[in-house]
Structures are given as C-alpha cells and as structure tokens.
Design a protein around this motif. Structure first.
Motif, PDB file in Angstrom:
ATOM      1  N   PHE A 182       0.562  -1.210   0.136  1.00 29.00           N
ATOM      2  CA  PHE A 182       0.427   0.008   0.017  1.00 29.00           C
ATOM      3  C   PHE A 182       0.909   0.747  -0.046  1.00 29.00           C
ATOM      4  O   PHE A 182       0.556   2.352  -0.264  1.00 29.00           O
ATOM      5  N   ALA A 183       2.437   1.206   1.077  1.00 28.19           N
ATOM      6  CA  ALA A 183       2.830   2.051   0.700  1.00 28.19           C
ATOM      7  C   ALA A 183       3.236   2.671  -0.462  1.00 28.19           C
ATOM      8  O   ALA A 183       3.232   3.715  -0.841  1.00 28.19           O
ATOM      9  N   HIS A 184       3.928   1.039  -1.453  1.00 35.94           N
ATOM     10  CA  HIS A 184       4.040   1.727  -2.710  1.00 35.94           C
ATOM     11  C   HIS A 184       3.398   2.709  -3.719  1.00 35.94           C
ATOM     12  O   HIS A 184       3.561   2.925  -4.342  1.00 35.94           O
ATOM     13  N   ARG A 203      -5.571   8.227  11.715  1.00 37.96           N
ATOM     14  CA  ARG A 203      -5.242   7.935  10.660  1.00 37.96           C
ATOM     15  C   ARG A 203      -6.146   6.472   8.887  1.00 37.96           C
ATOM     16  O   ARG A 203      -6.523   7.598   7.820  1.00 37.96           O
ATOM     17  N   SER A 204      -7.167   6.050   9.688  1.00 37.64           N
ATOM     18  CA  SER A 204      -8.241   5.395   8.766  1.00 37.64           C
ATOM     19  C   SER A 204      -9.135   6.680   8.213  1.00 37.64           C
ATOM     20  O   SER A 204      -9.666   6.333   7.371  1.00 37.64           O
ATOM     21  N   GLU A 205      -9.506   7.330   9.014  1.00 34.53           N
ATOM     22  CA  GLU A 205     -10.916   8.120   8.200  1.00 34.53           C
ATOM     23  C   GLU A 205      -9.370   9.094   7.472  1.00 34.53           C
ATOM     24  O   GLU A 205     -10.328   9.797   6.856  1.00 34.53           O
ATOM     25  N   GLU A 248       0.219   9.260   1.018  1.00 35.37           N
ATOM     26  CA  GLU A 248       1.908   8.629   0.797  1.00 35.37           C
ATOM     27  C   GLU A 248       2.377   8.458   2.921  1.00 35.37           C
ATOM     28  O   GLU A 248       3.003   7.806   2.601  1.00 35.37           O
ATOM     29  N   HIS A 249       2.194  10.232   3.219  1.00 32.56           N
ATOM     30  CA  HIS A 249       3.180   9.876   4.594  1.00 32.56           C
ATOM     31  C   HIS A 249       1.811   8.806   5.610  1.00 32.56           C
ATOM     32  O   HIS A 249       3.047   8.235   6.158  1.00 32.56           O
ATOM     33  N   LEU A 309       1.977   3.818   8.305  1.00 32.81           N
ATOM     34  CA  LEU A 309       1.291   2.423   9.033  1.00 32.81           C
ATOM     35  C   LEU A 309       2.127   1.497   8.338  1.00 32.81           C
ATOM     36  O   LEU A 309       2.537   0.454   9.548  1.00 32.81           O
ATOM     37  N   ALA A 310       3.000   0.892   7.504  1.00 28.59           N
ATOM     38  CA  ALA A 310       3.642   0.491   7.010  1.00 28.59           C
ATOM     39  C   ALA A 310       5.025   0.080   7.709  1.00 28.59           C
ATOM     40  O   ALA A 310       5.270  -1.079   8.513  1.00 28.59           O
ATOM     41  N   GLY A 311       5.243   1.414   8.529  1.00 31.43           N
ATOM     42  CA  GLY A 311       6.781   1.169   9.936  1.00 31.43           C
ATOM     43  C   GLY A 311       6.093   0.436  10.400  1.00 31.43           C
ATOM     44  O   GLY A 311       6.639  -0.074  11.820  1.00 31.43           O
ATOM     45  N   ALA A 312       4.804   1.079  11.710  1.00 29.47           N
ATOM     46  CA  ALA A 312       4.140   0.339  13.058  1.00 29.47           C
ATOM     47  C   ALA A 312       4.172  -0.862  12.659  1.00 29.47           C
ATOM     48  O   ALA A 312       4.178  -1.363  13.402  1.00 29.47           O
TER      49      ALA A 312
END
Length: 364
Positions: free
Chosen positions: A51-53, A104-106, A184-185, A190-193
């Motif tokens: 998702f981050a990509h 974040r989800s919202e 993107e941020h 999220l990917a980092g967590a």
C-alpha cells in the motif's frame, strides 16, 4: 482496552452461575501466538508495504499530471488511484492502534458519509479555489472529509474533473497532489508500525505481562478476528445490502464508496479477499482442536462462495442492482457474507477457546 475489561466482568459474573462445562476450553496460547505472528509478518506487513508503494506511485503520477496536464497523464493518475483504493480495501478493515490513532483510517477514507459531507466540502473548496487545500501541510490540519480517498475520488471523477487534463485544472490538480502526499505519509507510517522493527509489530507479536497492549496471544488473536468479522459485516450490512434495497426500484448503487470511479464492486471483492488472506496466512484454523476442524472447511467454502457471488455481480454496481442476474448474485453474496460473519465472529473464536469480543461496529 475497554472491551476486554467489560468482557472480563461479564465472564467473571457468569462463572458464578454457569457450569464450567458451558465455558470455552482454554486457548492453545503458543498456537495462537504463532498464528498472530504469521498474520502480521505474512499478511499485514507486506500488504501495508504494498500500500505504501502504491501511495508513492500515485503521488508521483499526481505530481506528473500537475506538471504536464494531459488526457494521458490524467488516465495514468486515475489508474494509480484505482490501485491505491484496492490496496486500502485489502487492509483497511483493521481497528488496531496504528490505524485509529491520529484518525489515520478516517484520513485515508472518511466513510460512511451518509450526509455527503465529503462532496459538499470538496465542492466548496474547489469552487472557492481555496489555496490551503493545495498544500499538504495545511490540508492535513483540515477536516478529514477533505482528505483521503473519498475526497480524491471527487477530484478525479466528480463534476469538472476533465479540467485536470488542461491548464484550467491547475488548482484542482494541486489539491489532488496535496491529498496524494498526505496519503503517502499515512501509508508510510502504517507500514513502519508493522515492519519487523516497528513498535506495534513487537507489541502484538510479543505479548506478556509487561506489554501495555497484549498480555497474551489470545488477546491479540481476539482483536484480529474481531476486526476480520467486522470487515465482512461492513461489506454486507453497510455496502451491499443497502445498495441492493428491497427491490430494484429502491436500490441505491451510490451507497458504497467509490461508485463515481466504478470501483465499488472491486472494493468489496478486495475487502473480502483481504479478510480471507488474513485467516489463511495466519493459519488460525490450525490452532483448532481436532473435533473443531470442520470450521476450517466451512470458512474455505464460504469465502469461495462469497468471492464467486461478488464476481458474478459484474464490475458495475449500477447495472447489478437493476438486473435480475445481478440481484441474484447479490442475494447469494449476502447469504455467504452472513455465514462468514458468524464463523469469524462467533464459531471460530469459540472453537479456539477465545472470549468473544463486542463487535467494533456496536461501540464498546
């Protein structure tokens, strides 16, 4: 963790009046820890990395569109947007701390939106050519309805969107690019967590008495399964069922998200697919006692049936709700999704000896 406190009180009271044989068997703690770890490392982490990509690719496409507006670049940005939407569909059903902290989800997707707040606010910002929505920093401080995939859909597909292919769409494009940067941020965070060295990844995969979130693998598994059940329930009760209506005359294909971009059906398909992959990769059924292994077979059957029914609807929900074959496929999908909701929210947790949590949709 209010839901666990309430559950503890309820089960504590029940222990005084219920026979021990009525309570679920103790969960296999080691097997549940392993299932949670597989779910995180094998599904959640790679899905968020993907998702981050996708968010990065879309941000680049949006920036290119603003630099060189053209019909070709607009099509490319819309294609990258579609990939981003479907990426969120696969993973956006979680209510784990990294998803809900900071809204974040919202901020990724403000939905449900029954009053059309997103459309009104986005239309107002575009009509006024509000410069503050064209910068990521100032946009991130605004209403969540002005941010994320829902707002971006209107920018790309709402009234006047074709202006993006020319110089007259400069403000609209700057707004799209600002949303893209913020997405993107959010995706990167999220990917980092959930990365191997991420704080939350350690907390959910390494439960213990000194862990502020999870004391056991059972607690972590309860959260994952509760989110999986809720993810299926949202598709069934908040997207598909109200869209179908009682009859074709009362159907409303504009209820689910992403109807403007014609991604509504694919979003529902990917959401159910994401839940299926969570359960499969986690291998939760492997922790079931031998006499409860029928649950695994039932889950496989219901996931396959739901996927087939959703596929039979076709890609355009507006056609499906008005077509006899489409409505028949929707009925079959509703039935299978109801079965999945019961299996994921009740039958599987009971078979694993877990405490059945309150549905996140009911409030807790």
């Amino acid at each position: 963790m209010l839901r666990r406190v309430l559950i503890a009180v309820i089960f504590g009271s029940c222990a005084q009046i219920c026979n021990a044989q009525d309570l679920p068997a103790a969960a296999d703690e080691q097997a549940l820890r392993q299932a949670v770890t597989r779910a995180v490392t094998g599904f959640i982490e790679p899905s968020l990395e993907r998702f981050a990509h996708e968010a990065q690719d879309h941000a680049q496409a949006a920036a290119e569109l603003c630099r060189e507006p053209s019909a070709q670049n607009l099509d490319h940005a819309r294609d990258r947007y579609a990939a981003l939407v479907l990426g969120w569909a696969r993973i956006g059903f979680f209510k784990l701390p990294p998803f809900v902290e900071g809204n974040r989800s919202e901020r990724v997707l403000f939905w449900p939106d029954p009053r059309g707040v997103t459309q009104r606010q986005v239309q107002r910002a575009l009509a006024a050519k509000d410069p503050s929505v064209g910068a990521a920093d100032s946009l991130s401080a605004k209403s969540v309805a002005l941010q994320g995939l829902g707002a971006l859909e209107f920018v790309y597909f709402g009234g006047g969107a074709d202006q993006l292919a020319g110089l007259e769409g400069a403000h609209r494009c700057a707004y799209a690019a600002a949303i893209a940067v913020n997405l993107e941020h959010l995706a990167a965070h999220l990917a980092g967590a959930f990365a191997a060295d991420g704080q939350f990844a350690r907390q959910i995969t390494q439960p213990g008495s000194d862990n502020p979130l999870y004391r056991s693998g059972a607690e972590a598994a309860e959260d994952l399964l509760n989110d999986a059940a809720s993810g299926v329930e949202v598709v069934r009760d908040f997207m598909l069922k109200p869209a179908m209506g009682e009859t074709a005359a009362t159907a409303n294909a504009k209820v689910p998200p992403f109807w403007r971009s014609n991604l509504a059906v694919r979003f529902m398909q990917e959401r159910v697919s994401g839940v299926a992959h969570l359960i499969e990769i986690g291998g939760f059924s492997g922790a079931l006692p031998q006499d409860e292994r029928w649950i695994e077979r039932s889950l496989i059957l219901e996931f396959e049936t739901a996927a087939a029914a959703l596929g039979d609807m076709g890609e355009d929900l507006r056609i499906a709700v008005a077509d006899n074959d489409g409505r028949d496929a929707m009925r079959r999908a509703l039935l299978s999704l109801l079965g999945l909701r019961t299996l994921l929210g009740e039958t599987l947790p009971q078979g694993l000896g877990l405490e059945i949590g309150f549905n996140a949709l009911d409030g807790d």
